[in-house]
Write a protein that holds these residues in place. Structure first.
Motif, PDB file in Angstrom:
ATOM      1  N   LEU A 110      13.782  45.401  -5.466  1.00 34.72           N
ATOM      2  CA  LEU A 110      13.072  46.671  -5.660  1.00 34.72           C
ATOM      3  C   LEU A 110      13.193  47.138  -7.109  1.00 34.72           C
ATOM      4  O   LEU A 110      12.269  47.727  -7.666  1.00 34.72           O
ATOM      5  CB  LEU A 110      13.609  47.739  -4.696  1.00 34.72           C
ATOM      6  CG  LEU A 110      13.291  47.486  -3.217  1.00 34.72           C
ATOM      7  CD1 LEU A 110      13.963  48.536  -2.344  1.00 34.72           C
ATOM      8  CD2 LEU A 110      11.790  47.473  -2.958  1.00 34.72           C
ATOM      9  N   MET A 111      14.334  46.851  -7.717  1.00 28.68           N
ATOM     10  CA  MET A 111      14.494  47.156  -9.140  1.00 28.68           C
ATOM     11  C   MET A 111      13.475  46.322  -9.923  1.00 28.68           C
ATOM     12  O   MET A 111      12.813  46.816 -10.838  1.00 28.68           O
ATOM     13  CB  MET A 111      15.930  46.807  -9.561  1.00 28.68           C
ATOM     14  CG  MET A 111      16.358  47.306 -10.902  1.00 28.68           C
ATOM     15  SD  MET A 111      16.582  49.088 -10.985  1.00 28.68           S
ATOM     16  CE  MET A 111      18.289  49.269 -10.495  1.00 28.68           C
ATOM     17  N   GLY A 112      13.339  45.035  -9.535  1.00 24.64           N
ATOM     18  CA  GLY A 112      12.392  44.134 -10.191  1.00 24.64           C
ATOM     19  C   GLY A 112      10.957  44.623 -10.058  1.00 24.64           C
ATOM     20  O   GLY A 112      10.177  44.568 -11.016  1.00 24.64           O
ATOM     21  N   VAL A 113      10.597  45.121  -8.883  1.00 29.65           N
ATOM     22  CA  VAL A 113       9.240  45.636  -8.664  1.00 29.65           C
ATOM     23  C   VAL A 113       8.956  46.780  -9.639  1.00 29.65           C
ATOM     24  O   VAL A 113       7.925  46.808 -10.320  1.00 29.65           O
ATOM     25  CB  VAL A 113       9.068  46.126  -7.202  1.00 29.65           C
ATOM     26  CG1 VAL A 113       7.780  46.929  -7.043  1.00 29.65           C
ATOM     27  CG2 VAL A 113       9.087  44.947  -6.228  1.00 29.65           C
ATOM     28  N   GLN A 114       9.897  47.715  -9.741  1.00 27.29           N
ATOM     29  CA  GLN A 114       9.680  48.885 -10.600  1.00 27.29           C
ATOM     30  C   GLN A 114       9.610  48.496 -12.076  1.00 27.29           C
ATOM     31  O   GLN A 114       8.788  49.017 -12.834  1.00 27.29           O
ATOM     32  CB  GLN A 114      10.816  49.895 -10.403  1.00 27.29           C
ATOM     33  CG  GLN A 114      10.873  50.477  -9.006  1.00 27.29           C
ATOM     34  CD  GLN A 114      12.135  51.296  -8.802  1.00 27.29           C
ATOM     35  OE1 GLN A 114      12.197  52.462  -9.151  1.00 27.29           O
ATOM     36  NE2 GLN A 114      13.162  50.666  -8.260  1.00 27.29           N
ATOM     37  N   ILE A 115      10.482  47.555 -12.477  1.00 30.14           N
ATOM     38  CA  ILE A 115      10.509  47.150 -13.886  1.00 30.14           C
ATOM     39  C   ILE A 115       9.239  46.367 -14.231  1.00 30.14           C
ATOM     40  O   ILE A 115       8.618  46.591 -15.272  1.00 30.14           O
ATOM     41  CB  ILE A 115      11.790  46.339 -14.191  1.00 30.14           C
ATOM     42  CG1 ILE A 115      13.002  47.280 -14.109  1.00 30.14           C
ATOM     43  CG2 ILE A 115      11.723  45.688 -15.569  1.00 30.14           C
ATOM     44  CD1 ILE A 115      14.345  46.590 -14.175  1.00 30.14           C
ATOM     45  N   ALA A 116       8.830  45.460 -13.324  1.00 25.05           N
ATOM     46  CA  ALA A 116       7.602  44.684 -13.569  1.00 25.05           C
ATOM     47  C   ALA A 116       6.407  45.626 -13.681  1.00 25.05           C
ATOM     48  O   ALA A 116       5.542  45.471 -14.551  1.00 25.05           O
ATOM     49  CB  ALA A 116       7.391  43.672 -12.446  1.00 25.05           C
ATOM     50  N   LYS A 117       6.362  46.624 -12.813  1.00 23.46           N
ATOM     51  CA  LYS A 117       5.266  47.601 -12.831  1.00 23.46           C
ATOM     52  C   LYS A 117       5.206  48.312 -14.184  1.00 23.46           C
ATOM     53  O   LYS A 117       4.131  48.574 -14.728  1.00 23.46           O
ATOM     54  CB  LYS A 117       5.507  48.623 -11.710  1.00 23.46           C
ATOM     55  CG  LYS A 117       4.327  49.494 -11.397  1.00 23.46           C
ATOM     56  CD  LYS A 117       3.338  48.725 -10.551  1.00 23.46           C
ATOM     57  CE  LYS A 117       2.030  49.477 -10.409  1.00 23.46           C
ATOM     58  NZ  LYS A 117       0.990  48.602  -9.836  1.00 23.46           N
ATOM     59  N   ALA A 118       6.394  48.623 -14.710  1.00 22.14           N
ATOM     60  CA  ALA A 118       6.447  49.366 -15.973  1.00 22.14           C
ATOM     61  C   ALA A 118       6.130  48.489 -17.184  1.00 22.14           C
ATOM     62  O   ALA A 118       5.649  48.982 -18.197  1.00 22.14           O
ATOM     63  CB  ALA A 118       7.836  49.991 -16.141  1.00 22.14           C
ATOM     64  N   LEU A 119       6.401  47.175 -17.083  1.00 20.60           N
ATOM     65  CA  LEU A 119       6.315  46.323 -18.274  1.00 20.60           C
ATOM     66  C   LEU A 119       5.038  45.505 -18.398  1.00 20.60           C
ATOM     67  O   LEU A 119       4.750  44.981 -19.465  1.00 20.60           O
ATOM     68  CB  LEU A 119       7.504  45.345 -18.305  1.00 20.60           C
ATOM     69  CG  LEU A 119       8.897  45.928 -18.525  1.00 20.60           C
ATOM     70  CD1 LEU A 119       9.904  44.801 -18.652  1.00 20.60           C
ATOM     71  CD2 LEU A 119       8.936  46.805 -19.766  1.00 20.60           C
TER      72      LEU A 119
END
Ligand SMILES: [Zn+2]
Ligand SMILES: [Zn+2]
Length: 225
Positions: free
Chosen positions: A187-196
Motif C-alpha cells: 500500500l505504501m508502494g501504491v501511494q508512492i507510485a501514484k505520486a511519482l
C-alpha cells in the motif's frame, strides 16, 4: 526516563528507569511521539531469524543486549548539541535510523545504510521505545512539522523500502506497474507510485478488503489472484 529494553531474547521487555541522555556536538535529543512496531523488531526480540539457511543469531551480527528497540521513530526536538544547525527545540522530526560507522569508505561515500559495521538505531544502539531518544547527528533528522506524526513513523523504514523499489520500477517509464501484495509495503508502494509517475498501477492480492484499500489509495486496477 523510562525505556523498554530487550534484556534477553523471547523474554518480556523490561521497563527500566535510565538516565536521560544529554546531547553534545551534533547530537539531538528528541522526545519520542510515535514509534512503529516493525517485523524486524520481532526478529530482534526473538534473537535472530531464519532466511532458509538456518537460524542466524543477531548477537553474531553485532547486536548487544540489553538494547532499546524501535527504529521507526518520530519525535519533537527537546535539546540539541552545540554544533547542531537548522534543527531547533520544538521541531517535529522523522528519524533516519540506518546509521553506519561513519568512517569506512562506504560511509564516507554517503552509503551509511550499506556499512559493514552498522550502528542502526533500535538494533545496534538504543532506539525509540523510550521517552527520549538520542540521535547521533542532526543530519539523520527530517523536519515533518505539520504532518500526522503517527502516520509518519514508518516512512524511513517501509516508506524507504517501497520508494527504492518504485524508483527502480519507473526508471524506464513503464506503462504499467504491478504491485504484488496489498499489505503495509504494498500500500505504501501504491501511494508512492501514484505520486511519482503516470503508469497505471495494478495491485494483486488474495484479499478483497486489502484490494479495496489499494483502490482507495490510488491503484487503477485490482486483481484477486
Ligand atoms: Zn522497520
Ligand atoms: Zn561504515
Amino acid at each position: 526516563m523510562k525505556a523498554a529494553q530487550i534484556i534477553e531474547p523471547n523474554k518480556p521487555l523490561k521497563i527500566s528507569e535510565i538516565d536521560t541522555p544529554s546531547p553534545t556536538g551534533k547530537q539531538v535529543l528528541i522526545k519520542v511521539k510515535a514509534v512503529g512496531v516493525c517485523h524486524s523488531d520481532l526478529h530482534l526480540w526473538e534473537g535472530g531469524y531464519d532466511t532458509g539457511d538456518g537460524f542466524m543469531k543477531v548477537t553474531d551480527r553485532g547486536v548487544k543486549f540489553p538494547v532499546i528497540p524501535g527504529h521507526e521513530i518520530v519525535g519533537t526536538v527537546s535539546a540539541t548539541g552545540d554544533s547542531v544547525v537548522g534543527i531547533k527545540e520544538g521541531d517535529d522530526v522523522l528519524v533516519y535510523p540506518w546509521i553506519g560507522c561513519g568512517t569506512c569508505p562506504t560511509c564516507e561515500k554517503g552509503d551509511t545504510n550499506l556499512c559493514e559495521a552498522p550502528q542502526s538505531l533500535g538494533v545496534f544502539q538504543d532506539g525509540g521505545y523510550a521517552e527520549y531518544s538520542l540521535i547521533p547527528d542532526y543530519k539523520f533528522l527530517a523536519q515533518i512539522s505539520g504532518m500526522d506524526l503517527e502516520g509518519a513513523a514508518s516512512l524511513a523504514c517501509s516508506g524507504l523500502t517501497a520508494y527504492t523499489a518504485v524508483k527502480k520500477a519507473i526508471s524506464n517509464s513503464p506503462e504499467n506497474i504491478l504491485i504484488v501484495g496489498a499489505g503495509g509495503l504494498g500500500l505504501m508502494g501504491v501511494q508512492i507510485a501514484k505520486a511519482l509517475c503516470d503508469a497505471k498501477i495494478i495491485c494483486a492480492d488474495l484479499t478483497d478488503e486489502k484490494l479495496q484499500k489499494a483502490k482507495e489509495m490510488g491503484a487503477d486496477h485490482i486483481i484477486n489472484t
